[in-house]
Design a protein around this motif. Sequence first.
Motif, PDB file in Angstrom:
ATOM      1  N   ARG A 127       0.811  -1.224   0.000  1.00 39.83           N
ATOM      2  CA  ARG A 127       0.000   0.000   0.000  1.00 39.83           C
ATOM      3  C   ARG A 127       0.845   1.275   0.000  1.00 39.83           C
ATOM      4  O   ARG A 127       0.368   2.328  -0.413  1.00 39.83           O
ATOM      5  CB  ARG A 127      -0.956  -0.004   1.194  1.00 39.83           C
ATOM      6  N   THR A 128       2.098   1.191   0.447  1.00 39.24           N
ATOM      7  CA  THR A 128       2.945   2.386   0.470  1.00 39.24           C
ATOM      8  C   THR A 128       3.864   2.471  -0.744  1.00 39.24           C
ATOM      9  O   THR A 128       4.076   3.556  -1.280  1.00 39.24           O
ATOM     10  CB  THR A 128       3.810   2.421   1.741  1.00 39.24           C
ATOM     11  N   ARG A 129       4.449   1.338  -1.136  1.00 44.07           N
ATOM     12  CA  ARG A 129       5.325   1.247  -2.313  1.00 44.07           C
ATOM     13  C   ARG A 129       6.447   2.286  -2.275  1.00 44.07           C
ATOM     14  O   ARG A 129       6.802   2.872  -3.297  1.00 44.07           O
ATOM     15  CB  ARG A 129       4.498   1.382  -3.610  1.00 44.07           C
ATOM     16  N   ARG A 130       7.013   2.466  -1.095  1.00 46.89           N
ATOM     17  CA  ARG A 130       8.086   3.446  -0.934  1.00 46.89           C
ATOM     18  C   ARG A 130       9.455   2.795  -1.181  1.00 46.89           C
ATOM     19  O   ARG A 130      10.335   2.837  -0.331  1.00 46.89           O
ATOM     20  CB  ARG A 130       8.061   4.057   0.477  1.00 46.89           C
ATOM     21  N   PHE A 131       9.588   2.168  -2.315  1.00 42.24           N
ATOM     22  CA  PHE A 131      10.890   1.601  -2.680  1.00 42.24           C
ATOM     23  C   PHE A 131      10.991   1.556  -4.194  1.00 42.24           C
ATOM     24  O   PHE A 131       9.997   1.716  -4.908  1.00 42.24           O
ATOM     25  CB  PHE A 131      11.089   0.209  -2.068  1.00 42.24           C
ATOM     26  N   ASP A 132      12.202   1.351  -4.671  1.00 43.79           N
ATOM     27  CA  ASP A 132      12.467   1.345  -6.112  1.00 43.79           C
ATOM     28  C   ASP A 132      13.295   0.104  -6.427  1.00 43.79           C
ATOM     29  O   ASP A 132      14.508   0.079  -6.195  1.00 43.79           O
ATOM     30  CB  ASP A 132      13.215   2.625  -6.495  1.00 43.79           C
ATOM     31  N   GLY A 133      12.627  -0.930  -6.918  1.00 45.26           N
ATOM     32  CA  GLY A 133      13.321  -2.175  -7.214  1.00 45.26           C
ATOM     33  C   GLY A 133      12.371  -3.359  -7.146  1.00 45.26           C
ATOM     34  O   GLY A 133      11.146  -3.200  -7.226  1.00 45.26           O
ATOM     35  N   THR A 134      12.942  -4.549  -6.974  1.00 43.46           N
ATOM     36  CA  THR A 134      12.161  -5.794  -6.963  1.00 43.46           C
ATOM     37  C   THR A 134      12.231  -6.445  -5.585  1.00 43.46           C
ATOM     38  O   THR A 134      13.319  -6.754  -5.098  1.00 43.46           O
ATOM     39  CB  THR A 134      12.682  -6.775  -8.027  1.00 43.46           C
ATOM     40  N   LEU A 135      11.075  -6.649  -5.002  1.00 43.19           N
ATOM     41  CA  LEU A 135      10.942  -7.279  -3.689  1.00 43.19           C
ATOM     42  C   LEU A 135      10.491  -8.723  -3.871  1.00 43.19           C
ATOM     43  O   LEU A 135       9.454  -8.975  -4.510  1.00 43.19           O
ATOM     44  CB  LEU A 135       9.916  -6.512  -2.853  1.00 43.19           C
ATOM     45  N   ASN A 136      11.260  -9.658  -3.335  1.00 42.55           N
ATOM     46  CA  ASN A 136      10.899 -11.082  -3.365  1.00 42.55           C
ATOM     47  C   ASN A 136      10.667 -11.571  -1.943  1.00 42.55           C
ATOM     48  O   ASN A 136      11.595 -11.562  -1.120  1.00 42.55           O
ATOM     49  CB  ASN A 136      12.011 -11.911  -4.019  1.00 42.55           C
ATOM     50  N   LEU A 137       9.439 -11.973  -1.652  1.00 40.52           N
ATOM     51  CA  LEU A 137       9.102 -12.517  -0.345  1.00 40.52           C
ATOM     52  C   LEU A 137       9.095 -14.033  -0.455  1.00 40.52           C
ATOM     53  O   LEU A 137       8.315 -14.615  -1.216  1.00 40.52           O
ATOM     54  CB  LEU A 137       7.736 -12.001   0.117  1.00 40.52           C
ATOM     55  N   ILE A 138       9.969 -14.695   0.295  1.00 40.86           N
ATOM     56  CA  ILE A 138      10.176 -16.143   0.203  1.00 40.86           C
ATOM     57  C   ILE A 138       9.506 -16.808   1.401  1.00 40.86           C
ATOM     58  O   ILE A 138       9.920 -16.608   2.544  1.00 40.86           O
ATOM     59  CB  ILE A 138      11.685 -16.464   0.181  1.00 40.86           C
ATOM     60  N   PHE A 139       8.472 -17.580   1.140  1.00 43.36           N
ATOM     61  CA  PHE A 139       7.796 -18.327   2.199  1.00 43.36           C
ATOM     62  C   PHE A 139       8.204 -19.791   2.041  1.00 43.36           C
ATOM     63  O   PHE A 139       7.816 -20.462   1.092  1.00 43.36           O
ATOM     64  CB  PHE A 139       6.277 -18.131   2.104  1.00 43.36           C
ATOM     65  N   GLN A 140       9.011 -20.254   2.989  1.00 46.29           N
ATOM     66  CA  GLN A 140       9.724 -21.520   2.847  1.00 46.29           C
ATOM     67  C   GLN A 140       9.096 -22.644   3.658  1.00 46.29           C
ATOM     68  O   GLN A 140       8.763 -22.459   4.829  1.00 46.29           O
ATOM     69  CB  GLN A 140      11.170 -21.325   3.292  1.00 46.29           C
ATOM     70  N   PRO A 141       8.966 -23.821   3.074  1.00 51.69           N
ATOM     71  CA  PRO A 141       8.499 -24.995   3.824  1.00 51.69           C
ATOM     72  C   PRO A 141       9.665 -25.715   4.508  1.00 51.69           C
ATOM     73  O   PRO A 141      10.837 -25.438   4.246  1.00 51.69           O
ATOM     74  CB  PRO A 141       7.912 -25.885   2.719  1.00 51.69           C
ATOM     75  N   ALA A 142       9.327 -26.612   5.411  1.00 52.07           N
ATOM     76  CA  ALA A 142      10.224 -27.678   5.876  1.00 52.07           C
ATOM     77  C   ALA A 142      11.565 -27.206   6.415  1.00 52.07           C
ATOM     78  O   ALA A 142      12.589 -27.837   6.167  1.00 52.07           O
ATOM     79  CB  ALA A 142      10.446 -28.688   4.743  1.00 52.07           C
ATOM     80  N   GLU A 143      11.571 -26.126   7.192  1.00 50.59           N
ATOM     81  CA  GLU A 143      12.819 -25.726   7.847  1.00 50.59           C
ATOM     82  C   GLU A 143      13.218 -26.739   8.910  1.00 50.59           C
ATOM     83  O   GLU A 143      14.397 -26.956   9.161  1.00 50.59           O
ATOM     84  CB  GLU A 143      12.664 -24.330   8.476  1.00 50.59           C
ATOM     85  N   GLU A 144      12.216 -27.361   9.543  1.00 49.90           N
ATOM     86  CA  GLU A 144      12.472 -28.280  10.647  1.00 49.90           C
ATOM     87  C   GLU A 144      12.883 -29.680  10.188  1.00 49.90           C
ATOM     88  O   GLU A 144      13.126 -30.550  11.017  1.00 49.90           O
ATOM     89  CB  GLU A 144      11.220 -28.401  11.535  1.00 49.90           C
ATOM     90  N   ALA A 145      12.968 -29.900   8.873  1.00 54.27           N
ATOM     91  CA  ALA A 145      13.190 -31.255   8.371  1.00 54.27           C
ATOM     92  C   ALA A 145      14.525 -31.840   8.813  1.00 54.27           C
ATOM     93  O   ALA A 145      14.632 -33.041   9.059  1.00 54.27           O
ATOM     94  CB  ALA A 145      13.090 -31.272   6.845  1.00 54.27           C
ATOM     95  N   GLY A 146      15.557 -31.017   8.885  1.00 56.16           N
ATOM     96  CA  GLY A 146      16.872 -31.503   9.296  1.00 56.16           C
ATOM     97  C   GLY A 146      17.732 -31.973   8.144  1.00 56.16           C
ATOM     98  O   GLY A 146      18.937 -31.749   8.138  1.00 56.16           O
ATOM     99  N   PHE A 147      17.134 -32.636   7.169  1.00 48.85           N
ATOM    100  CA  PHE A 147      17.828 -33.126   5.986  1.00 48.85           C
ATOM    101  C   PHE A 147      16.932 -32.893   4.782  1.00 48.85           C
ATOM    102  O   PHE A 147      15.714 -32.985   4.880  1.00 48.85           O
ATOM    103  CB  PHE A 147      18.139 -34.620   6.105  1.00 48.85           C
ATOM    104  N   ASP A 148      17.557 -32.608   3.622  1.00 45.12           N
ATOM    105  CA  ASP A 148      16.779 -32.340   2.401  1.00 45.12           C
ATOM    106  C   ASP A 148      15.652 -31.358   2.716  1.00 45.12           C
ATOM    107  O   ASP A 148      14.483 -31.586   2.382  1.00 45.12           O
ATOM    108  CB  ASP A 148      16.207 -33.643   1.836  1.00 45.12           C
ATOM    109  N   SER A 149      16.009 -30.265   3.340  1.00 44.76           N
ATOM    110  CA  SER A 149      15.036 -29.332   3.900  1.00 44.76           C
ATOM    111  C   SER A 149      14.437 -28.426   2.834  1.00 44.76           C
ATOM    112  O   SER A 149      14.825 -28.447   1.659  1.00 44.76           O
ATOM    113  CB  SER A 149      15.708 -28.473   4.965  1.00 44.76           C
ATOM    114  N   GLY A 150      13.516 -27.581   3.279  1.00 48.53           N
ATOM    115  CA  GLY A 150      12.832 -26.676   2.367  1.00 48.53           C
ATOM    116  C   GLY A 150      13.764 -25.714   1.661  1.00 48.53           C
ATOM    117  O   GLY A 150      13.601 -25.434   0.470  1.00 48.53           O
TER     118      GLY A 150
END
Length: 399
Positions: A127-150
């Motif tokens: 709603r503010t868009r007070r920046f100039d560039g590309t914003l990438n929001l990364i929502f990651q699965p499986a951080e808790e996996a321990g192996f072969d994680s998200g």
Amino acid sequence: MSHAHPGHLCEVGDLHDIQDEITAIRRHLHQHPELSFEEVDTAALVAQRLEQWGYAVTRHIGGNGLVATLRVGSSARSIGLRADMDALPIQEETGLDWASVKPGAMHACGHDGHTAMLLGAARHLARTRRFDGTLNLIFQPAEEAGFDSGAQKMLADGLFERFPCEAVFGIHNHPGVEAGTFMFRSGPFMAACDTVKIRITGRGSHAARPHLSVDPVVVAASLVMALQTVVSRNIDPMDSAVVTVGSLHAGKASNVIPEFATMELSVRSFKPEVRELLEQRIRALVSTHAQSYGAQAEIDYLRGYPVLVNSDAETDFARSVAEELVGPEKVIAPFGPIAGSEDFAYFLRQRPGCFLRVGNGQGKPMLHNAGYDFNDANIPIGAAYWTRLVERWMPLQGE
């Protein structure tokens, strides 16, 4: 209608009008936790909200992962902000109105709060868009996996090739420190974590005839104590390392000497050379210790997450943004190192960046505890922090 004022960088108060909305999302996620690789409903809710707010959302990156992109202006600058989404296999015991309704699963590490803080920032930045560039929001699965994680799976799916990021940033809550306090450390910040699975095979017998056995329980019990010397007598006292025996199982009856015993270790370190030495010593000790009793040992040494290393320039930048937002008195730097592990380390192997901590409150239950809950007071603080970080990283021309 824009909520930005000319020359105005985000303050915590700018998020108060959406705090109830984002808190409701956080509590919904807490009530409906999903374990690693099962974050289908969580990802769907996150994607739906982000698309409503005007983001281009790409789903199914590394499984249930997604990236939401917002381009503003003409600058070639870019940034990645990451939140983890998965829960833990723990039975919740908080008694809260928004406690988990799923038996044996709960958000005991605050990933619901990490997701909510990033969603709050996403809402405000859209709603503010007070920046100039590309914003990438990364929502990651499986951080808790321990192996072969998200994180590994998202990278294998070409995360940074498909969504270029000059730098990447992540945040984790930290019980025991006052809410709204930010913590930073350049260089090695969180430990590498390896898991060792050991099977000791002896010879079973009647409990009344122990001389006819090779007792794997005795071998295992002795090995637990011997393993305590790996760090104390092999690792330089100036270096940090942990060897913890977290699991030991043998037998089912008091009058039977079993055929085998199993053990599992958690091994943590902050330097590659220490990590190598720990593996060498543990392998040698386990093998020869079992042989000395006439038993055999099988060792499965599983390399987990690497050391998380924050880059200097990006950590300094991230710290300065926190000092602007909440004041230097609420910033701790350097903080740590922390013996916990985090798969954000894989992202930092490919891009410069910073993984930071925010206090979850003093006197609060620790992470991975059945009584844990994320502190909702951090939602506007964390969201404002992410927003200002983006505004500072990709400033409008002329600022």
